[in-house]
Every structure is written in structure tokens, then in C-alpha cells.
Design a protein around this motif. Structure first.
Motif, PDB file in Angstrom:
ATOM      1  N   ALA A  15       0.829  -1.213   0.000  1.00 28.39           N
ATOM      2  CA  ALA A  15       0.000   0.000   0.000  1.00 28.39           C
ATOM      3  C   ALA A  15       0.856   1.252   0.000  1.00 28.39           C
ATOM      4  CB  ALA A  15      -0.934  -0.018   1.213  1.00 28.39           C
ATOM      5  N   ARG A  16       1.945   1.197   0.739  1.00 25.99           N
ATOM      6  CA  ARG A  16       2.825   2.382   0.754  1.00 25.99           C
ATOM      7  C   ARG A  16       3.468   2.585  -0.613  1.00 25.99           C
ATOM      8  NH1 ARG A  16       3.898   0.269   5.897  1.00 25.99           N
ATOM      9  NH2 ARG A  16       5.700  -0.875   5.114  1.00 25.99           N
ATOM     10  N   GLY A  17       3.740   1.446  -1.319  1.00 22.97           N
ATOM     11  CA  GLY A  17       4.383   1.588  -2.618  1.00 22.97           C
ATOM     12  C   GLY A  17       3.417   2.026  -3.705  1.00 22.97           C
ATOM     13  N   TRP A  18       2.088   1.740  -3.519  1.00 24.16           N
ATOM     14  CA  TRP A  18       1.103   2.082  -4.544  1.00 24.16           C
ATOM     15  C   TRP A  18       0.039   2.998  -3.978  1.00 24.16           C
ATOM     16  CZ3 TRP A  18       1.713   0.784  -9.569  1.00 24.16           C
ATOM     17  CH2 TRP A  18       2.683  -0.185  -9.856  1.00 24.16           C
ATOM     18  N   TRP A  19       0.423   3.957  -3.150  1.00 22.81           N
ATOM     19  CA  TRP A  19      -0.496   4.904  -2.530  1.00 22.81           C
ATOM     20  C   TRP A  19      -1.548   4.150  -1.738  1.00 22.81           C
ATOM     21  CZ3 TRP A  19      -0.654   7.700  -7.826  1.00 22.81           C
ATOM     22  CH2 TRP A  19       0.478   8.511  -7.938  1.00 22.81           C
ATOM     23  N   TRP A  20      -2.845   4.285  -2.102  1.00 21.05           N
ATOM     24  CA  TRP A  20      -3.894   3.642  -1.317  1.00 21.05           C
ATOM     25  C   TRP A  20      -4.289   2.266  -1.856  1.00 21.05           C
ATOM     26  CZ3 TRP A  20      -4.551   8.210  -4.111  1.00 21.05           C
ATOM     27  CH2 TRP A  20      -5.235   8.082  -5.318  1.00 21.05           C
ATOM     28  N   TRP A  21      -3.695   1.836  -2.961  1.00 23.18           N
ATOM     29  CA  TRP A  21      -4.040   0.524  -3.488  1.00 23.18           C
ATOM     30  C   TRP A  21      -3.289  -0.567  -2.743  1.00 23.18           C
ATOM     31  CZ3 TRP A  21      -3.093   4.372  -7.437  1.00 23.18           C
ATOM     32  CH2 TRP A  21      -4.258   4.778  -8.088  1.00 23.18           C
ATOM     33  N   GLY A  22      -3.990  -1.655  -2.475  1.00 23.64           N
ATOM     34  CA  GLY A  22      -3.343  -2.771  -1.783  1.00 23.64           C
ATOM     35  C   GLY A  22      -2.568  -3.670  -2.720  1.00 23.64           C
ATOM     36  N   SER A  26      -5.024  -3.776  -8.691  1.00 23.59           N
ATOM     37  CA  SER A  26      -6.060  -2.803  -8.338  1.00 23.59           C
ATOM     38  C   SER A  26      -5.719  -1.430  -8.900  1.00 23.59           C
ATOM     39  CB  SER A  26      -6.207  -2.727  -6.813  1.00 23.59           C
ATOM     40  OG  SER A  26      -6.596  -3.973  -6.279  1.00 23.59           O
ATOM     41  N   ALA A  27      -4.448  -1.045  -8.801  1.00 32.03           N
ATOM     42  CA  ALA A  27      -4.025   0.244  -9.367  1.00 32.03           C
ATOM     43  C   ALA A  27      -4.186   0.263 -10.877  1.00 32.03           C
ATOM     44  CB  ALA A  27      -2.570   0.523  -8.973  1.00 32.03           C
ATOM     45  N   VAL A  28      -3.803  -0.846 -11.533  1.00 33.11           N
ATOM     46  CA  VAL A  28      -3.934  -0.915 -12.991  1.00 33.11           C
ATOM     47  C   VAL A  28      -5.398  -0.821 -13.401  1.00 33.11           C
ATOM     48  CG1 VAL A  28      -3.579  -2.390 -15.019  1.00 33.11           C
ATOM     49  CG2 VAL A  28      -1.794  -2.203 -13.257  1.00 33.11           C
ATOM     50  N   LEU A  29      -6.271  -1.520 -12.662  1.00 30.28           N
ATOM     51  CA  LEU A  29      -7.699  -1.485 -12.984  1.00 30.28           C
ATOM     52  C   LEU A  29      -8.266  -0.084 -12.840  1.00 30.28           C
ATOM     53  CD1 LEU A  29     -10.389  -2.883 -13.617  1.00 30.28           C
ATOM     54  CD2 LEU A  29     -10.609  -3.369 -11.154  1.00 30.28           C
ATOM     55  N   ASP A  30      -7.950   0.612 -11.751  1.00 35.85           N
ATOM     56  CA  ASP A  30      -8.504   1.946 -11.532  1.00 35.85           C
ATOM     57  C   ASP A  30      -7.973   2.952 -12.542  1.00 35.85           C
ATOM     58  OD1 ASP A  30      -9.891   0.872  -9.482  1.00 35.85           O
ATOM     59  OD2 ASP A  30      -8.832   1.897  -7.867  1.00 35.85           O
ATOM     60  N   VAL A  31      -6.708   2.840 -12.874  1.00 31.92           N
ATOM     61  CA  VAL A  31      -6.152   3.750 -13.881  1.00 31.92           C
ATOM     62  C   VAL A  31      -6.815   3.504 -15.239  1.00 31.92           C
ATOM     63  CG1 VAL A  31      -4.064   4.352 -15.171  1.00 31.92           C
ATOM     64  CG2 VAL A  31      -3.966   4.065 -12.685  1.00 31.92           C
ATOM     65  N   GLY A  63     -14.341  17.390 -19.981  1.00 33.90           N
ATOM     66  CA  GLY A  63     -14.680  15.966 -19.896  1.00 33.90           C
ATOM     67  C   GLY A  63     -13.495  15.123 -19.460  1.00 33.90           C
ATOM     68  N   LEU A  64     -12.291  15.428 -19.985  1.00 35.53           N
ATOM     69  CA  LEU A  64     -11.106  14.668 -19.601  1.00 35.53           C
ATOM     70  C   LEU A  64     -10.810  14.803 -18.107  1.00 35.53           C
ATOM     71  CD1 LEU A  64      -8.691  15.397 -22.602  1.00 35.53           C
ATOM     72  CD2 LEU A  64      -9.753  13.201 -22.007  1.00 35.53           C
ATOM     73  N   VAL A  65     -10.889  16.040 -17.617  1.00 31.21           N
ATOM     74  CA  VAL A  65     -10.567  16.278 -16.202  1.00 31.21           C
ATOM     75  C   VAL A  65     -11.595  15.600 -15.292  1.00 31.21           C
ATOM     76  CG1 VAL A  65     -10.305  18.049 -14.430  1.00 31.21           C
ATOM     77  CG2 VAL A  65      -9.336  18.406 -16.711  1.00 31.21           C
ATOM     78  N   VAL A  66     -12.878  15.808 -15.626  1.00 38.64           N
ATOM     79  CA  VAL A  66     -13.933  15.241 -14.772  1.00 38.64           C
ATOM     80  C   VAL A  66     -13.923  13.717 -14.830  1.00 38.64           C
ATOM     81  CG1 VAL A  66     -16.417  15.078 -14.463  1.00 38.64           C
ATOM     82  CG2 VAL A  66     -15.380  17.285 -14.914  1.00 38.64           C
ATOM     83  N   GLY A  67     -13.788  13.140 -16.017  1.00 43.24           N
ATOM     84  CA  GLY A  67     -13.804  11.681 -16.136  1.00 43.24           C
ATOM     85  C   GLY A  67     -12.648  11.004 -15.432  1.00 43.24           C
ATOM     86  N   ALA A  68     -11.486  11.685 -15.371  1.00 44.25           N
ATOM     87  CA  ALA A  68     -10.319  11.097 -14.718  1.00 44.25           C
ATOM     88  C   ALA A  68     -10.500  10.965 -13.205  1.00 44.25           C
ATOM     89  CB  ALA A  68      -9.074  11.927 -15.020  1.00 44.25           C
ATOM     90  N   ALA A  69     -11.530  11.591 -12.649  1.00 46.68           N
ATOM     91  CA  ALA A  69     -11.760  11.492 -11.196  1.00 46.68           C
ATOM     92  C   ALA A  69     -12.076  10.066 -10.755  1.00 46.68           C
ATOM     93  CB  ALA A  69     -12.899  12.424 -10.780  1.00 46.68           C
ATOM     94  N   LEU A  70     -12.442   9.209 -11.697  1.00 45.37           N
ATOM     95  CA  LEU A  70     -12.759   7.819 -11.334  1.00 45.37           C
ATOM     96  C   LEU A  70     -11.540   7.062 -10.806  1.00 45.37           C
ATOM     97  CD1 LEU A  70     -15.088   5.800 -11.315  1.00 45.37           C
ATOM     98  CD2 LEU A  70     -14.433   5.118 -13.632  1.00 45.37           C
ATOM     99  N   VAL A  71     -10.340   7.577 -11.063  1.00 43.86           N
ATOM    100  CA  VAL A  71      -9.117   6.913 -10.582  1.00 43.86           C
ATOM    101  C   VAL A  71      -9.102   6.823  -9.052  1.00 43.86           C
ATOM    102  CG1 VAL A  71      -6.594   7.061 -10.540  1.00 43.86           C
ATOM    103  CG2 VAL A  71      -7.846   7.628 -12.622  1.00 43.86           C
ATOM    104  N   VAL A  72      -9.689   7.804  -8.379  1.00 49.92           N
ATOM    105  CA  VAL A  72      -9.617   7.853  -6.909  1.00 49.92           C
ATOM    106  C   VAL A  72     -10.868   7.241  -6.271  1.00 49.92           C
ATOM    107  CG1 VAL A  72      -8.154   9.900  -6.967  1.00 49.92           C
ATOM    108  CG2 VAL A  72     -10.634  10.174  -6.861  1.00 49.92           C
ATOM    109  N   ARG A  73     -11.560   6.358  -6.973  1.00 51.20           N
ATOM    110  CA  ARG A  73     -12.822   5.821  -6.460  1.00 51.20           C
ATOM    111  C   ARG A  73     -12.638   5.016  -5.179  1.00 51.20           C
ATOM    112  NH1 ARG A  73     -14.094   0.393  -7.837  1.00 51.20           N
ATOM    113  NH2 ARG A  73     -12.375  -0.672  -8.901  1.00 51.20           N
ATOM    114  N   ARG A  74     -11.524   4.317  -5.000  1.00 46.63           N
ATOM    115  CA  ARG A  74     -11.316   3.516  -3.791  1.00 46.63           C
ATOM    116  C   ARG A  74     -10.997   4.398  -2.581  1.00 46.63           C
ATOM    117  NH1 ARG A  74     -10.298  -2.045  -5.292  1.00 46.63           N
ATOM    118  NH2 ARG A  74      -9.930  -2.213  -7.538  1.00 46.63           N
ATOM    119  N   ARG A  75     -10.322   5.516  -2.841  1.00 51.65           N
ATOM    120  CA  ARG A  75      -9.913   6.386  -1.738  1.00 51.65           C
ATOM    121  C   ARG A  75     -11.037   7.317  -1.316  1.00 51.65           C
ATOM    122  NH1 ARG A  75      -4.852   7.986   0.134  1.00 51.65           N
ATOM    123  NH2 ARG A  75      -5.149   8.974   2.163  1.00 51.65           N
TER     124      ARG A  75
END
Length: 442
Positions: A15-22, A26-31, A63-75
Motif C-alpha cells: 500500500a505504501r508503494g502504490w499509494w492507497w491501493w493494496g 487494483s491500481a492498474v484497474l482503476d487507472v 470531460g477529460l478532467v472530470v472523467g479522470a476522477a474515477l481513478v480515486v474511487r477507492r480512496r
């Protein structure tokens, strides 16, 4: 460190190495979801720019800025849902809304917040769909009826909001159930480990007690018989030339005692061989330990029943010491009766050990053996007088390990009796024991 602790440390490091992803996937999926959502919103931003009379690049960038907010859905799942609700009037962010509601419902957010945000999203989609359908129908050349627009708005809003919320609630409940089962499994594993350790400790205690019991039996069998054999051998050496008839008698006594010692040793070895048939293994169940202990006790009682000396053989025991040259007086008080096998064996061994100690340490001393049958108990005592100096100087030098009296005390106290041994005022030594002895069959 336990296995669970190691997994937690590894998860924390990841988690420390990939921010909030365990995990990395999971990080690849969210990105990936964030990139797809950004492209979707960018494409929908073209229509929004035309409708709002804005330059197309502004709509696409928005649209690009707003749509990219989905990356932080877990946090921040609440923030993602709020953003999707906010851009609902612009008719963009459908993927963000679906994935955001699923993530929110599957998270640990309180149910009340989930219900409020899901309701807000449902109402927003319902209103936007209703308005858009009314506009499209108003520009059309046919009238589908007054029920068409509300029905289609409700169906569309429920189709976009209900499935992700319900599926998220299911996944969240399943995840919590799995975590609870994992914690219970870890707890059960620890309990089983503790039970295994306790079983091993009890098995070790059973082995130790059995070794101690066997050591006592071997001491009782060997010490007395061999002591008498040494005494008779010394007498045989002294009279071999002067009195051949007496020497032959002493030799016969030595042979009889040796045969008796061998018989008792064979009985003890038979018990040991019977015990080898079912050895104690690691992590023995408690029931198996109990069965082994019961079998050992039954084997010991069987040995005693087949021929191990008891109270009836005390007179013979005293006679053997007399034949070895000891002056022994036997006093029996009360009416003799039969007792339990353990009581009879223990009483016999106490008298035997007392006489053996006299042979070893008080050669030539006069001895009195007292046996008292009382109501509910039996008492025995072996007392010798002071040792004559010449007899002491002529002692045979029999070795002593100092375990005889200790073994007798353990035997007597294990049956709930009282054991006392010590010097007398006259300069002799006294060994006394009292055993609770209910009559056999009562």
C-alpha cells in the motif's frame, strides 16, 4: 511473527508503494477505468460544448478532467459519486456514475450515506432523462401518450442506479463475511495450536509419571532382594570353611532370592513391553492420553494380581530378614482383612523399604515391625534400635541412592495417606505410614 501479521505487513508495504491501493492489479484497474471514463466524458463534452455554446476544446478538456476522477474511487468514493451527480445535467459520466455507486455501496461507508447519495443520483438521472425525453418528443411528429415519458425516465434511472448499488452491497457483505471467516479461522488455528501444546504437555507429564513409577518399582524389586543376597553372600563367605551345612543353606537362600527378583523383574518388563505397543506420539489427543493412562494402570494392577506381594506376604518378608541374621519382631494388631490392590502393595513396599534400610544402614540392630488394621485405614511401622558399634564397623557397605524413602512418600501420599520417617530418641530410626483403606467390595 504469525502468518496473519506477515500478510498484513506485506499488504502495508504494498500500500505504501502504490499509494492507497493494496495490490498492483487494483491500481492498474482503476487507472484503466479512469482513462476510459475520461475518454467517454471527453466525447460527451463535444455535445455539452455545443449545447452550452462553449468552444469544443473547452468541453473536451472539461470531460477529460472530470472523467479522470474515477481513478480515486477507492480512496474517496463519496467524492466520485458527487462529481457524477454534478455532471449528470451535462449528460456525461455514465461509467463514472455506475462504477462510483458500486464502489460506494461495497465500501465501509455508513448505509445512510449510501442511501442518500444513491437517491440523489436516482433523482438527478430521472429529472435529466424526463426533460430530455420531453424535448425529443416535443420536436417529434407523433405523440406516444402521457405515460411514456415518466415510465421511460423511471426505467432508465433505475437501470443506471439500482444494479450497481445492489451488486456493491452484495460484494461488500460478502467481503465482510470472508474477513470474519478468516479471522475465525485464524482464531481457531491459534486455539488448536494451544490445545496441541497442552496435549503435548500432558503427554510429557504422563511419560514422566510413568518413568517415575517404573523407577520406584525397579527400586523396590532390586534393592531389597539384592540387599538380602549380599547379606547372605557375606555370611556364606564367613562360614564356608567352618560350617559347610550352613553355607549350603545360605547359598540356597541366595538362589531363592535371586529367582524371586528375576520373577518380579520379568513382570515389570512385561508391563513395559505392553506399553511399547501403543507409543505416545506428538500432538496426542487428550482422550488418547487418558486411555493410555488407564491401560497402564490396569496393567500395573494385573501384575499385582498375578503374584506381586501384598500384606499376606509381610510375615514371609520378615522371615527372610531373620534368615539373613536380623533380629526382627512382627506385631500385628487388629483383625486382618483384604484391602484394595494398591493399598496392599503400598503397605508391603513400605515394610520392605524399612527392612532394606536396616540392612543397609543399621546392620545388627534389633527391629520391630508393627502392622495395625483399623477402621477405614491400615498403619505400618518399621523401627530399629541403636546400632552396635562393632556391627556398624563390620557393615557390608551397601550402596544407597537415597530414593527409597522418597519413593515411599510419593506412593503413600498419592493414595491420600501420611508418611513419616526419621530418627528416634533412642538413636534408632523409624519409618511409619498410614493409608486410608476401605474394605474391598464396599
Amino acid at each position: 511473527m504469525t502468518t496473519t501479521g506477515a500478510h498484513q505487513d506485506a499488504a502495508g508495504a504494498t500500500a505504501r508503494g502504490w499509494w492507497w491501493w493494496g495490490r498492483r492489479r487494483s491500481a492498474v484497474l482503476d487507472v484503466t477505468l479512469g482513462a476510459v471514463s475520461a475518454l467517454e466524458c471527453a466525447a460527451e463534452g463535444v455535445g455539452f460544448a455545443d449545447y452550452a455554446a462553449l468552444p469544443v476544446p473547452v468541453g473536451v478538456l472539461f470531460g477529460l478532467v472530470v472523467g479522470a476522477a474515477l481513478v480515486v474511487r477507492r480512496r474517496w468514493p463519496i467524492a466520485v459519486v458527487l462529481v457524477s451527480i454534478a455532471i449528470t445535467p451535462a449528460e456525461m459520466g455514465y461509467l463514472m456514475g455506475i462504477v462510483g455507486l458500486y464502489t460506494l455501496a461495497a465500501s465501509e461507508v455508513p448505509r445512510r450515506i449510501i442511501a442518500v447519495l444513491a437517491g440523489m443520483s436516482l433523482v438527478a438521472v430521472l429529472i435529466v432523462t424526463f426533460v430530455r425525453l420531453r424535448q425529443d418528443i416535443g420536436s417529434a411528429e407523433f405523440d406516444p401518450g402521457p405515460w411514456y415519458v415518466p415510465l421511460m425516465a423511471v426505467i432508465f434511472s433505475l437501470g443506471l442506479n439500482a444494479p450497481p448499488v445492489l451488486f456493491g452491497l452484495y460484494i461488500g457483505a460478502r467481503r465482510r463475511l470472508m474477513e470474519s471467516l478468516r479471522e475465525r479461522a485464524d482464531s481457531l488455528e491459534q486455539e488448536l495450536s494451544l490445545l496441541a501444546d497442552r496435549a503435548e504437555q500432558r503427554a510429557q507429564m504422563a511419560r514422566t509419571e510413568e518413568r517415575t513409577r517404573i523407577a520406584r518399582e525397579m527400586h523396590d524389586v532390586v534393592a531389597h532382594r539384592v540387599s538380602l543376597m549380599v547379606v547372605h553372600a557375606a555370611a556364606l563367605q564367613a562360614v564356608a570353611l567352618k560350617d559347610p551345612q550352613k553355607a549350603a543353606k545360605n547359598a540356597a537362600l541366595v538362589g531363592d532370592m535371586g529367582r524371586q527378583a528375576l520373577t518380579e523383574l520379568r513382570q515389570m518388563l512385561g508391563v513395559l513391553r505392553a506399553g511399547e505397543a501403543a507409543p505416545v506420539r506428538e500432538a496426542v489427543p487428550l482422550a488418547a492420553v487418558g486411555r493410555a493412562a488407564a491401560a497402564a494402570a490396569s496393567a500395573v494392577e494385573a501384575v499385582g494380581a498375578e503374584g506381586e506381594p501384598c500384606l499376606d506376604a509381610v510375615e514371609e518378608l520378615v522371615e527372610q530378614s531373620r534368615q539373613a541374621g536380623m533380629v526382627v519382631e512382627l506385631q500385628v494388631m487388629g483383625e486382618a482383612r483384604a484391602y484394595g490392590p494398591q493399598v496392599e502393595r503400598t503397605a508391603y513396599r513400605v515394610v520392605q523399604e524399612g527392612l532394606t534400610n536396616v540392612h543397609k544402614h543399621a546392620a545388627g540392630a534389633e527391629v520391630v515391625v508393627r502392622l495395625a488394621h483399623r477402621a477405614g485405614e491400615v498403619a505400618m511401622q518399621v523401627e530399629n534400635g541403636p546400632v552396635d558399634g562393632k556391627a556398624a564397623d563390620a557393615g557390608l557397605g551397601l550402596p544407597s541412592g537415597g530414593n527409597g524413602l522418597v519413593g515411599m512418600r510419593e506412593r503413600v501420599t498419592s493414595l491420600g495417606g501420611v508418611f513419616v520417617a526419621g530418627p528416634t530418641e533412642e538413636g534408632g530410626f523409624r519409618v511409619s505410614a498410614v493409608l486410608p483403606a476401605p474394605v474391598r467390595g464396599m
